[in-house]
Design a protein around this motif. Structure first.
Motif, short mmCIF file in Angstrom:
data_model
loop_
_atom_site.label_atom_id
_atom_site.label_comp_id
_atom_site.label_asym_id
_atom_site.label_seq_id
_atom_site.Cartn_x
_atom_site.Cartn_y
_atom_site.Cartn_z
N LYS A 65 1.48 7.60 -4.02
CA LYS A 65 1.98 6.60 -3.15
C LYS A 65 2.43 7.01 -1.62
O LYS A 65 2.18 6.53 -0.60
CB LYS A 65 3.10 5.64 -3.78
CG LYS A 65 2.50 5.01 -4.80
CD LYS A 65 3.50 4.09 -5.48
CE LYS A 65 2.98 3.49 -6.66
NZ LYS A 65 3.75 2.52 -7.53
N GLU A 66 3.34 8.22 -1.55
CA GLU A 66 3.97 8.61 -0.52
C GLU A 66 3.01 9.54 0.32
O GLU A 66 2.83 9.22 1.44
CB GLU A 66 4.81 9.68 -0.99
CG GLU A 66 5.76 10.34 0.13
CD GLU A 66 6.75 11.39 -0.41
OE1 GLU A 66 7.03 12.24 0.22
OE2 GLU A 66 7.37 11.27 -1.45
N GLY A 67 2.01 10.13 -0.21
CA GLY A 67 0.92 10.78 0.52
C GLY A 67 -0.08 9.87 1.35
O GLY A 67 -0.53 9.91 2.40
N LEU A 68 -0.54 8.78 0.50
CA LEU A 68 -1.38 7.70 0.91
C LEU A 68 -0.47 6.89 2.21
O LEU A 68 -1.03 6.82 3.21
CB LEU A 68 -1.61 6.46 0.00
CG LEU A 68 -2.60 6.87 -1.19
CD1 LEU A 68 -2.45 6.07 -2.37
CD2 LEU A 68 -3.86 7.11 -0.65
N LYS A 69 0.71 6.69 2.21
CA LYS A 69 1.45 6.19 3.10
C LYS A 69 1.63 7.10 4.32
O LYS A 69 1.57 6.54 5.51
CB LYS A 69 2.82 5.67 2.73
CG LYS A 69 3.63 5.10 3.44
CD LYS A 69 5.06 4.74 3.06
CE LYS A 69 5.87 4.04 4.10
NZ LYS A 69 7.34 3.39 3.65
N GLU A 70 1.65 8.13 4.04
CA GLU A 70 1.82 9.49 5.16
C GLU A 70 0.75 9.33 6.12
O GLU A 70 0.74 9.61 7.08
CB GLU A 70 2.17 10.57 4.43
CG GLU A 70 2.47 11.79 5.45
CD GLU A 70 2.91 13.16 5.01
OE1 GLU A 70 2.05 14.12 4.99
OE2 GLU A 70 3.75 13.21 4.01
N ILE A 71 -0.64 9.33 5.29
CA ILE A 71 -1.87 9.60 6.03
C ILE A 71 -2.27 7.90 6.52
O ILE A 71 -3.57 8.03 7.06
CB ILE A 71 -2.85 10.27 5.23
CG1 ILE A 71 -3.19 9.23 4.12
CG2 ILE A 71 -2.40 11.46 5.12
CD1 ILE A 71 -4.52 10.29 3.55
N GLY A 72 -1.60 7.02 6.11
CA GLY A 72 -2.14 5.59 6.57
C GLY A 72 -3.36 4.96 5.88
O GLY A 72 -4.20 4.23 6.50
N VAL A 73 -3.25 5.14 4.51
CA VAL A 73 -4.12 4.82 3.61
C VAL A 73 -4.04 3.88 2.84
O VAL A 73 -2.84 4.04 2.22
CB VAL A 73 -5.04 5.77 3.02
CG1 VAL A 73 -6.26 5.41 1.98
CG2 VAL A 73 -5.86 6.86 4.09
N THR A 74 -4.61 2.82 2.67
CA THR A 74 -4.01 1.42 1.75
C THR A 74 -5.08 1.63 0.63
O THR A 74 -6.48 1.96 0.62
CB THR A 74 -4.34 0.14 2.47
OG1 THR A 74 -3.59 0.26 3.57
CG2 THR A 74 -4.15 -0.75 1.52
N LEU A 75 -4.48 1.37 -0.58
CA LEU A 75 -5.25 1.64 -1.98
C LEU A 75 -5.42 0.20 -2.55
O LEU A 75 -4.42 -0.41 -2.34
CB LEU A 75 -4.56 2.66 -2.86
CG LEU A 75 -5.26 2.97 -4.17
CD1 LEU A 75 -6.45 3.82 -3.95
CD2 LEU A 75 -4.22 3.68 -5.07
#
Length: 108
Positions: A65-75
């Motif tokens: 979740k943190e990594g996705l947020k950091e790179i601006g990707v939505t799951l």
């Protein structure tokens, strides 16, 4: 133990899943997450063998979740949560089919 490390999703042992080679189980798992459940499906290619994401710990972090947020990707979290166990089992089965030592320890 040595077998514990060998059985880890982080263990560097090539796995081919859905016709694509990955350096670890973790890389395959995160690649499928991006390819099928994110708003940046092209990102999955970075997890392939020879891709820019080399370390399994980094692969896991980027898919968190943190990594996705950091790179601006939505799951698509709802769909991912419904399918992630099935996908993990398919990847584990693929590794077992390709690696008899792994198979002997996971499927006793």
């Amino acid at each position: 133990t040595d077998i514990g490390r060998y059985m880890s999703t982080f263990y560097k042992k090539k796995i081919t899943f859905q016709g694509v080679s990955y350096p670890t189980i973790e890389h395959a798992y995160q690649a499928i997450k991006f390819k099928n459940f994110s708003d940046n499906p092209v990102m999955w290619m970075k997890f392939r063998r020879g891709g820019s994401i080399k370390c399994p710990k980094t692969a896991k972090y980027i898919g968190s979740k943190e990594g996705l947020k950091e790179i601006g990707v939505t799951l698509d979290t709802r769909s991912w949560e419904q399918r992630k166990s099935y996908i993990f089992r398919k990847i584990i089965n693929a590794r077992g089919d390709q690696d008899k030592l792994f198979q002997n320890h996971i499927f006793y």
